[in-house]
Design a protein around this motif. Structure first.
Motif, PDB file in Angstrom:
ATOM      1  N   MET A   1       0.865  -1.184   0.000  1.00 32.55           N
ATOM      2  CA  MET A   1       0.000   0.000   0.000  1.00 32.55           C
ATOM      3  C   MET A   1       0.895   1.225   0.000  1.00 32.55           C
ATOM      4  SD  MET A   1      -1.216   0.072   4.006  1.00 32.55           S
ATOM      5  CE  MET A   1      -1.843   1.751   4.071  1.00 32.55           C
TER       6      MET A   1
ATOM      7  N   CYS B   1       0.379   5.158   1.616  1.00 37.31           N
ATOM      8  CA  CYS B   1      -0.460   6.234   2.152  1.00 37.31           C
ATOM      9  C   CYS B   1       0.448   7.199   2.903  1.00 37.31           C
ATOM     10  CB  CYS B   1      -1.537   5.664   3.078  1.00 37.31           C
ATOM     11  SG  CYS B   1      -2.667   6.942   3.691  1.00 37.31           S
TER      12      CYS B   1
ATOM     13  N   GLN C   1      -0.943  10.401   3.908  1.00 41.43           N
ATOM     14  CA  GLN C   1      -1.861  11.525   4.014  1.00 41.43           C
ATOM     15  C   GLN C   1      -1.923  12.152   5.403  1.00 41.43           C
ATOM     16  OE1 GLN C   1      -5.502   9.725   2.636  1.00 41.43           O
ATOM     17  NE2 GLN C   1      -6.190   9.198   4.679  1.00 41.43           N
ATOM     18  N   CYS C   2      -1.276  11.544   6.417  1.00 34.33           N
ATOM     19  CA  CYS C   2      -1.351  12.198   7.734  1.00 34.33           C
ATOM     20  C   CYS C   2       0.032  12.227   8.375  1.00 34.33           C
ATOM     21  CB  CYS C   2      -2.373  11.495   8.638  1.00 34.33           C
ATOM     22  SG  CYS C   2      -1.705  10.088   9.520  1.00 34.33           S
TER      23      CYS C   2
ATOM     24  N   GLN D   1       1.111  10.877  10.981  1.00 34.35           N
ATOM     25  CA  GLN D   1       1.582   9.637  11.633  1.00 34.35           C
ATOM     26  C   GLN D   1       2.340   8.745  10.653  1.00 34.35           C
ATOM     27  OE1 GLN D   1      -1.103   7.627  14.658  1.00 34.35           O
ATOM     28  NE2 GLN D   1      -2.564   8.365  13.153  1.00 34.35           N
ATOM     29  N   THR D   2       2.367   9.117   9.400  1.00 40.48           N
ATOM     30  CA  THR D   2       2.884   8.229   8.360  1.00 40.48           C
ATOM     31  C   THR D   2       4.260   7.647   8.712  1.00 40.48           C
ATOM     32  OG1 THR D   2       3.007   8.027   5.964  1.00 40.48           O
ATOM     33  CG2 THR D   2       4.037   9.971   6.891  1.00 40.48           C
TER      34      THR D   2
ATOM     35  N   CYS E   1       3.253   5.026   4.731  1.00 33.80           N
ATOM     36  CA  CYS E   1       2.932   3.690   5.239  1.00 33.80           C
ATOM     37  C   CYS E   1       2.862   2.771   4.026  1.00 33.80           C
ATOM     38  CB  CYS E   1       1.592   3.705   5.969  1.00 33.80           C
ATOM     39  SG  CYS E   1       1.605   4.760   7.434  1.00 33.80           S
TER      40      CYS E   1
ATOM     41  N   GLY F   1      -0.936   0.560   7.742  1.00 38.98           N
ATOM     42  CA  GLY F   1      -0.938   1.922   8.271  1.00 38.98           C
ATOM     43  C   GLY F   1      -0.546   1.975   9.733  1.00 38.98           C
ATOM     44  N   VAL F   2       0.183   3.015  10.135  1.00 39.11           N
ATOM     45  CA  VAL F   2       0.445   3.253  11.553  1.00 39.11           C
ATOM     46  C   VAL F   2      -0.892   3.359  12.299  1.00 39.11           C
ATOM     47  CG1 VAL F   2       1.416   4.935  13.189  1.00 39.11           C
ATOM     48  CG2 VAL F   2       2.666   4.367  11.091  1.00 39.11           C
ATOM     49  N   CYS F   3      -1.893   3.867  11.607  1.00 39.33           N
ATOM     50  CA  CYS F   3      -3.233   3.993  12.186  1.00 39.33           C
ATOM     51  C   CYS F   3      -3.970   2.660  12.203  1.00 39.33           C
ATOM     52  CB  CYS F   3      -4.050   4.994  11.373  1.00 39.33           C
ATOM     53  SG  CYS F   3      -4.260   4.468   9.656  1.00 39.33           S
TER      54      CYS F   3
ATOM     55  N   LYS G   1      -4.705   1.034   9.324  1.00 35.82           N
ATOM     56  CA  LYS G   1      -5.359   0.827   8.019  1.00 35.82           C
ATOM     57  C   LYS G   1      -4.699  -0.325   7.273  1.00 35.82           C
ATOM     58  CE  LYS G   1      -5.327   4.302   4.918  1.00 35.82           C
ATOM     59  NZ  LYS G   1      -5.791   5.573   4.362  1.00 35.82           N
TER      60      LYS G   1
ATOM     61  N   THR H   1      -8.409  10.728   6.805  1.00 34.69           N
ATOM     62  CA  THR H   1      -7.791   9.924   7.851  1.00 34.69           C
ATOM     63  C   THR H   1      -8.757   9.631   9.009  1.00 34.69           C
ATOM     64  OG1 THR H   1      -5.633  10.806   7.317  1.00 34.69           O
ATOM     65  CG2 THR H   1      -5.876   9.892   9.524  1.00 34.69           C
TER      66      THR H   1
HETATM   67  S1  SF4 Z   1      -1.196   6.489   9.536  1.00 36.67           S
HETATM   68 FE1  SF4 Z   1      -2.971   5.814   8.352  1.00 36.67          FE
HETATM   69  S2  SF4 Z   1      -3.802   7.681   7.387  1.00 36.67           S
HETATM   70 FE2  SF4 Z   1      -1.765   8.188   8.203  1.00 36.67          FE
HETATM   71  S3  SF4 Z   1      -0.415   7.896   6.428  1.00 36.67           S
HETATM   72 FE3  SF4 Z   1      -0.407   5.938   7.550  1.00 36.67          FE
HETATM   73  S4  SF4 Z   1      -2.051   4.728   6.629  1.00 36.67           S
HETATM   74 FE4  SF4 Z   1      -2.324   6.837   5.971  1.00 36.67          FE
END
Ligand code: SF4
Ligand code: SF4
Length: 494
Positions: free
Chosen positions: A66, A68, A70-71, A73-74, A80, A84-86, A88, A136
């Protein structure tokens, strides 16, 4: 050593050189001038890698699960790329990307409808909801994102209907029209893209000035609309699909107008006679504001005359739903008599990928008791072929631009009523080619109509990982294109 373009897989072979771009056989890749561009997709030398199996394997290993960023936390502050760190998951990330692509496609059609004074509140509200759900920490539910994609398909169908209505109410229903391909004597303006409104404004402003206006790529269907073909100085077409523009625009010393996608970064040799309008913009290319095409007209007159090109080939376009459906009784008779065995919708975006040769071969090898409907620039893979007719029903029917996928849907629905069959039981197979995100929106439109057994190429969409492909295959029997002859045999049940 041979080098391969990582974007389109074109192979630069030093033994052959690239004579069309002035590169002599025997020129090593390292000796190519810095400004040399891939003749298929137009990227620079930096996008080429040595054609060695190991390099290909290495690249495949590097494929990301993947991406991403966009935030804040990347991962590592850069992106990521596995999960995702989140939290995802890759499939969710890809479904979000897919939803954004479908939304971009819908937006393009809605934009062109708005140019003609038409819009739709329900579609606009869906665009807001769709965008918002990719923000996000809003939606981590893969099933919901699939539902949203299907809703995007429905909204795209609605938008294509709106744009069709806008085109027909403004310019009349298209009529079958033969379009000469080649230059006529006189100054010229070449118009590419999809905006019929921009073309109309240009035709009005060039009337009586002795300038010939030509279409390119997706503008070809404009010739079929009565409200545009009435302008006698809309004389013909130059070139073919979007990716031939570097060749076509360099070949004809006329003013060029890019009204939407697909415009490519221009070569130096024509950028001072190129213009953009609407959403299209290019560096160092003048953008036309408020559709005042005076600079384009002045440039065209300053450039002077093109010479007449003899022996112009002819392309046919302009088959609207009414024209095709006026043939319905005859079509029914021919199908029942076994003289038409199957209809194929072969269309979508053309692409410079070598795999896109499939569409040429597919149509070439179709049995003579089949009819091909086509639309969008994918038609350039075969629209020079003379497929003849079956007792007055043309075997190759060009329905128009990519948004005219809605005309194909209308025809399919009308045929299903005519034959008293469900859509999926009709003798109709859809062979899609995709390149950009309007095609993603159209794919979801067709899936939202529950159309099964479609073929898709020239490659599977990059946003679709194994999970998503499995879902599309098991739910919709979506198939990747394979060998044209084998696919035809399978479809025809041989
Ligand atoms: S933490 Fe989640 S929203 Fe932020 S960049 Fe990573 S995958 Fe994307
Ligand atoms: S159909 Fe798609 S690829 Fe072809 S010109 Fe239009 S936007 Fe570009």
């Amino acid at each position: 050593m041979k080098y391969r373009c990582v974007v389109c897989d074109y192979i630069y072979d030093p033994e052959k050189g690239d004579p069309d771009s002035g590169i002599e056989p025997g020129t090593e890749f390292e000796d190519l001038p810095d400004e040399w561009l891939c003749p298929l997709c137009g990227v620079g030398k930096d996008q080429f890698v040595p054609e060695e199996e190991e390099t290909v394997k290495e690249e495949k290993k590097k494929a990301l699960d993947m991406f991403c960023y966009q935030c804040s936390q990347t991962a590592r502050g850069t992106g990521c790329t596995t999960v995702g760190v989140c939290g995802k998951q890759p499939t969710v990330a890809r479904l979000q990307d897919n939803l954004l692509f479908a939304i971009k496609g819908i937006s393009a059609y809605l934009y062109h409808a708005r140019e003609l004074g038409y819009t739709d509140d329900e579609v606009s509200a869906f665009l807001e909801e769709g965008f918002f759900s990719t923000l996000t920490n809003v939606n981590f539910d893969a099933h919901k994102l699939i539902e949203m994609s299907l809703k995007a398909g429905e909204m795209n169908t609605k938008t294509m209907q709106l744009l069709k209505k806008a085109h027909i109410e403004t310019y009349g229903e298209p009529v079958p029209t033969e379009v000469p391909v080649g230059a006529f004597k006189g100054p010229g303006i070449l118009v590419t893209g999809h905006s019929l409104k921009n073309l109309e404004d240009l035709l009005i402003q060039t009337e009586g000035k002795g300038i010939n206006v030509y279409t390119h790529s997706e503008m070809l269907p404009a010739h079929g609309y009565p409200g545009l073909k009435k302008y006698k100085h809309l004389v013909g077409q130059l070139g073919g699909p979007w990716f031939d523009q570097k060749k076509t625009f360099a070949k004809y010393p006329v003013a060029i107008l890019g009204t939407s996608n697909c415009v490519l970064l221009p070569k130096d040799e024509y950028k001072e006679r190129m213009f953009t309008s609407g959403v299209a913009e290019l560096p160092e290319v003048q953008h036309i504001e408020n559709n005042d095409f005076t600079p384009v007209i002045e440039k065209s007159l300053e450039l002077g005359n093109l010479e007449d090109e003899p022996n112009k080939k002819i392309l046919s376009t302009g088959f609207g739903a009414s024209t095709v459906l006026s043939l319905a009784p005859k079509i029914k008779e021919l199908v029942e008599a076994g003289k038409i065995k199957r209809f194929f919708l072969v269309g979508g975006c053309d692409s410079p990928l070598p795999q896109a040769e499939y569409y040429t071969k597919f149509v070439e090898k179709l049995p003579e008791d089949t009819v091909v409907l086509t639309l969008a620039c994918g038609k350039y893979r075969f629209n020079e072929m003379d497929l003849g007719d079956i007792e007055g029903v043309p075997r190759l029917i060009d329905l128009g631009q990519c948004n005219d996928a809605i005309v194909a849907v209308d025809i399919a629905v009308a045929l299903s009523e005519l034959f008293g069959l469900e859509l999926n039981d009709l003798p109709l197979t859809i062979i899609l080619s995709w390149m950009e995100q309007k095609a993603a929106a159209i794919l979801w439109s067709l899936l939202s109509l529950n159309i099964k057994g479609m073929y898709i190429g020239p490659i599977l969409p990059g946003w679709a990982n194994e999970d998503i492909i499995n879902y599309l295959v098991t739910t919709y029997d979506l198939k990747p294109i394979g060998d044209p002859e084998e696919d035809i045999k399978a479809i025809m049940g041989e």
